[in-house]
Design an enzyme around this catalytic site. Sequence first.
Site, PDB file in Angstrom:
ATOM      1  N   GLU A  92     -41.080  69.067 -27.503  1.00  0.00           N
ATOM      2  CA  GLU A  92     -41.876  69.081 -26.266  1.00  0.00           C
ATOM      3  C   GLU A  92     -43.333  69.445 -26.504  1.00  0.00           C
ATOM      4  OE1 GLU A  92     -41.288  72.170 -23.526  1.00  0.00           O
ATOM      5  OE2 GLU A  92     -41.707  73.677 -25.057  1.00  0.00           O
ATOM      6  N   HIS A 105     -38.320  77.882 -27.587  1.00  0.00           N
ATOM      7  CA  HIS A 105     -39.380  78.245 -26.643  1.00  0.00           C
ATOM      8  C   HIS A 105     -40.296  79.361 -27.120  1.00  0.00           C
ATOM      9  CE1 HIS A 105     -41.703  78.587 -22.995  1.00  0.00           C
ATOM     10  NE2 HIS A 105     -41.283  79.812 -22.759  1.00  0.00           N
ATOM     11  N   ASN A 112     -40.234  73.428 -21.007  1.00  0.00           N
ATOM     12  CA  ASN A 112     -41.205  73.521 -19.928  1.00  0.00           C
ATOM     13  C   ASN A 112     -42.354  72.540 -20.072  1.00  0.00           C
ATOM     14  OD1 ASN A 112     -41.636  75.505 -22.143  1.00  0.00           O
ATOM     15  ND2 ASN A 112     -43.596  75.840 -21.119  1.00  0.00           N
ATOM     16  N   HIS A 113     -42.619  72.034 -21.285  1.00  0.00           N
ATOM     17  CA  HIS A 113     -43.710  71.079 -21.469  1.00  0.00           C
ATOM     18  C   HIS A 113     -43.256  69.626 -21.333  1.00  0.00           C
ATOM     19  CE1 HIS A 113     -46.752  74.016 -22.552  1.00  0.00           C
ATOM     20  NE2 HIS A 113     -45.878  74.602 -23.357  1.00  0.00           N
TER      21      HIS A 113
END
Length: 259
Positions: free
Chosen positions: A39, A177, A68-69
Amino acid sequence: MIVIFIGDIVGAEAARYLADRVPQLRAGHGAHAVIANAENCAPNGLGMARAQIDMLLQAGVDVITGGNHSWDSAESVELLDHPRVVRPMNVAEGVPGRGQIVLETAAGPLNVINLADGVALRHVKALDGKVLPAYPSWSQAGKESTVLVDYHGDLVIEKQIFAYAVDGQAAAVLGTHTHEPTLPMHLLPGGTALVCDVGMTGPLGGVQGFDPGPLVANLKQRGNAFAGPLPRPLRGAPVLGAVLLEVEDGKAVRLERLP
């Protein structure tokens, strides 16, 4: 079944570094599947870019996971339609992308599920009001065959609790993450492997593979590291953040870090 799982790839240089290594890693370890969290693989480190995703897949990565990206750019969102790309599944219906893939390998099917905790997803504009709890989404997911979970999250305790909750149902819960590899490697009683964070594949010496300068300046001048210009990935020799997982009958029997 032998699976190689690679943590957050930061920037285009790291993607190239990994693409160069994947064939040797596959052959050297007899891997049936290679899964990579990409990501952050775009040149600016924020989201995915087609050139890097195509390069990784052509090099021998089987499935790209996200976090999240995954929605950072129009190109990232477009790539979520790719049949070998997943993003966290614990989001509301209608959000672009899919949360799991069943990959056919020479050792049998591998079910890759991507989840994330609420802390990791809380500032994603595309997900405003659309983030769901991870465990109920897991409960509704298909779990046929060997199951591997990329759990993209900030909180070690949430990853640990989730892993014990699915012990015996998932072959592995592999954390991504934070970009900081955690030392302990766990084989839980029911046969689930747990690593709280696999770590990043990217350049050392900065903040999660990024130039710390703009973040520090934002923090000092505005009181918020992210309220201003964002950094780009550092230049420099990347390191590999990866683990090797061996599975028999859907249970983990071996877990080790790859140098």
